[in-house]
Write a protein that holds these residues in place. Structure first.
Motif, mmCIF file in Angstrom:
data_model
loop_
_atom_site.group_PDB
_atom_site.id
_atom_site.type_symbol
_atom_site.label_atom_id
_atom_site.label_comp_id
_atom_site.label_asym_id
_atom_site.label_seq_id
_atom_site.Cartn_x
_atom_site.Cartn_y
_atom_site.Cartn_z
ATOM 1 N N THR A 208 0.865 -0.985 0.031
ATOM 2 C CA THR A 208 -0.506 0.380 0.197
ATOM 3 C C THR A 208 0.392 1.119 -0.316
ATOM 4 O O THR A 208 0.221 1.806 -0.491
ATOM 5 C CB THR A 208 -0.246 -0.348 1.452
ATOM 6 N N ALA A 209 2.434 1.480 0.573
ATOM 7 C CA ALA A 209 2.726 2.400 1.208
ATOM 8 C C ALA A 209 4.016 2.470 -0.824
ATOM 9 O O ALA A 209 3.490 3.780 -0.426
ATOM 10 C CB ALA A 209 3.691 1.844 1.878
ATOM 11 N N GLU A 210 3.918 1.376 -1.473
ATOM 12 C CA GLU A 210 4.420 1.616 -1.996
ATOM 13 C C GLU A 210 3.816 2.363 -3.568
ATOM 14 O O GLU A 210 3.812 2.917 -4.784
ATOM 15 C CB GLU A 210 4.965 0.152 -2.492
ATOM 16 N N LYS A 211 2.236 2.182 -3.345
ATOM 17 C CA LYS A 211 1.308 1.999 -4.593
ATOM 18 C C LYS A 211 0.903 3.628 -4.328
ATOM 19 O O LYS A 211 0.503 4.150 -5.058
ATOM 20 C CB LYS A 211 0.675 1.801 -4.086
ATOM 21 N N ALA A 212 1.292 3.752 -2.819
ATOM 22 C CA ALA A 212 0.677 5.740 -2.667
ATOM 23 C C ALA A 212 2.302 6.796 -2.846
ATOM 24 O O ALA A 212 1.913 7.465 -3.220
ATOM 25 C CB ALA A 212 0.625 5.569 -0.922
ATOM 26 N N THR A 213 3.196 6.216 -2.601
ATOM 27 C CA THR A 213 4.353 6.525 -2.863
ATOM 28 C C THR A 213 4.667 7.005 -4.450
ATOM 29 O O THR A 213 4.879 8.360 -5.281
ATOM 30 C CB THR A 213 5.614 5.706 -2.142
ATOM 31 N N LYS A 214 4.128 5.541 -5.665
ATOM 32 C CA LYS A 214 4.088 5.963 -6.616
ATOM 33 C C LYS A 214 2.758 6.334 -7.119
ATOM 34 O O LYS A 214 3.619 7.537 -8.283
ATOM 35 C CB LYS A 214 3.534 3.925 -6.970
ATOM 36 N N LYS A 215 2.144 6.762 -6.661
ATOM 37 C CA LYS A 215 1.260 7.771 -6.942
ATOM 38 C C LYS A 215 0.877 8.999 -7.079
ATOM 39 O O LYS A 215 0.997 9.868 -7.708
ATOM 40 C CB LYS A 215 -0.261 7.319 -6.297
#
Length: 264
Positions: A208-215
Motif C-alpha cells: 500500500t505504501a509503495e502504491k501511495a508513493t508511486k501515486k
C-alpha cells in the motif's frame, strides 16, 4: 501395546557374585567415580584369587538356589500367567492358518524356523477349497468371541485387571502426554498462523505504501509536466517585453538625437 508392570509378588532376581563384590568395592573406594570405579573394580576382580572370590560366590550361589525355588512356586501357582494375561479374558479363536500350522508342526521335522517356512509355503500352495477345510467353525467362534469380549469389558473386569497390573496408569500417563503434545502442537500452529498473518499484514502495508508513493510521484510528475509550458510561456513573454522596452528606448534615444541635431 502397553505391557503390564512388574508383579510385586514376582521373586526378585538375586545379585551375582560380581555385583556383590562391586557393592563392597564402591563402599571402600569413595575417591573414584563413574568409569574409574568400574575399571578399577574389574581389574581387581580379575586378579582376585579363587578363595577370595568365594566370599562373594557362595552367597550368590545360595541366593540363586532360593530364587529358582521361589520362581518355580510362583510359576506353578499360576500367578505369572495371571499377571501377564487376565485369565478371565475371552480367548481369541485361532485363524484357519494357525489351525493348519498346529497340525503341521506335529508331523514336520526340522528347526522351528524351518518348519514355519515349509508350513507357510505349503499353505500358500493350497487351493481356496483346501483352505476352507481348516476354517471349520471359525466364523461362528469369531462372533462368539466378539460377544464375550463385549460382556467382559462391560462387566468392568478388563478395567480391574488393567488397574491391577498398572496398564491403566500407563494408559492415563500416555493419554496425558499425548494431550500435552497436542496442546503444544496446537499452540505452535496458532503462533505460526499469527506470525503468517502478521507477515502478510506487513507485506500488504508495504505494498500500500509503495502504491501511495508511486501515486504521489506520478502526481508530482504530472504537475511538473503541466506547469512546464506555463513557465516557458511566461519566460518567453518576459523576454519579448524586454525586447519591446529596449526597442522603445532605442527609438526614444534616436528621436532625442534627431531633435538635438535639428536645434543645432
Amino acid at each position: 501395546r502397553i505391557a503390564p508392570q512388574r508383579d510385586p509378588e514376582r521373586p526378585l532376581r538375586p545379585a551375582t557374585s560380581w555385583i556383590l563384590f562391586l557393592q563392597d568395592f564402591r563402599a571402600q573406594t569413595t575417591a573414584l567415580k563413574g568409569k574409574e570405579v568400574m575399571s578399577a573394580a574389574s581389574q581387581k576382580w580379575k586378579a582376585m584369587a579363587a578363595d577370595s572370590k568365594a566370599k562373594y560366590e557362595e552367597p550368590a550361589k545360595e541366593a540363586r538356589s532360593k530364587y529358582a525355588q521361589a520362581m518355580k512356586s510362583y510359576v506353578e501357582s499360576g500367578k505369572k500367567d495371571a499377571w501377564k494375561r487376565d485369565p478371565e479374558r475371552p480367548t481369541r479363536p485361532l485363524l484357519p492358518y494357525m489351525r493348519f500350522m498346529q497340525e503341521y508342526r506335529k508331523t514336520a521335522t526340522g528347526s522351528m524356523l524351518e518348519v514355519t517356512k515349509s508350513g507357510a509355503s505349503e499353505w500358500r500352495a493350497m487351493s481356496d477349497a483346501e483352505k476352507r477345510r481348516w476354517a471349520g467353525s471359525y466364523d461362528t467362534e469369531k462372533a462368539e468371541y466378539a460377544e464375550a469380549m463385549r460382556k467382559y469389558k462391560e462387566s468392568g473386569k478388563e478395567a480391574a485387571y488393567k488397574e491391577k497390573v498398572g496398564i491403566l496408569a500407563q494408559q492415563e500417563k500416555l493419554k496425558a502426554k499425548k494431550k500435552i503434545e497436542a496442546d503444544k502442537a496446537k499452540k505452535a500452529k496458532v503462533s505460526e498462523k499469527a506470525k503468517a498473518a502478521k507477515t502478510a499484514e506487513k507485506a500488504k502495508a508495504a505494498k500500500t505504501a509503495e502504491k501511495a508513493t508511486k501515486k504521489s510521484k506520478s502526481k508530482a510528475a504530472d504537475k511538473v509536466k503541466k506547469g512546464a509550458p506555463t513557465k516557458v510561456a511566461k519566460a518567453e513573454a518576459e523576454v519579448q517585453k524586454a525586447k519591446e522596452v529596449l526597442k522603445k528606448a532605442k527609438a526614444a534615444a534616436k528621436l532625442k538625437q534627431a531633435k538635438a541635431k535639428a536645434k543645432a
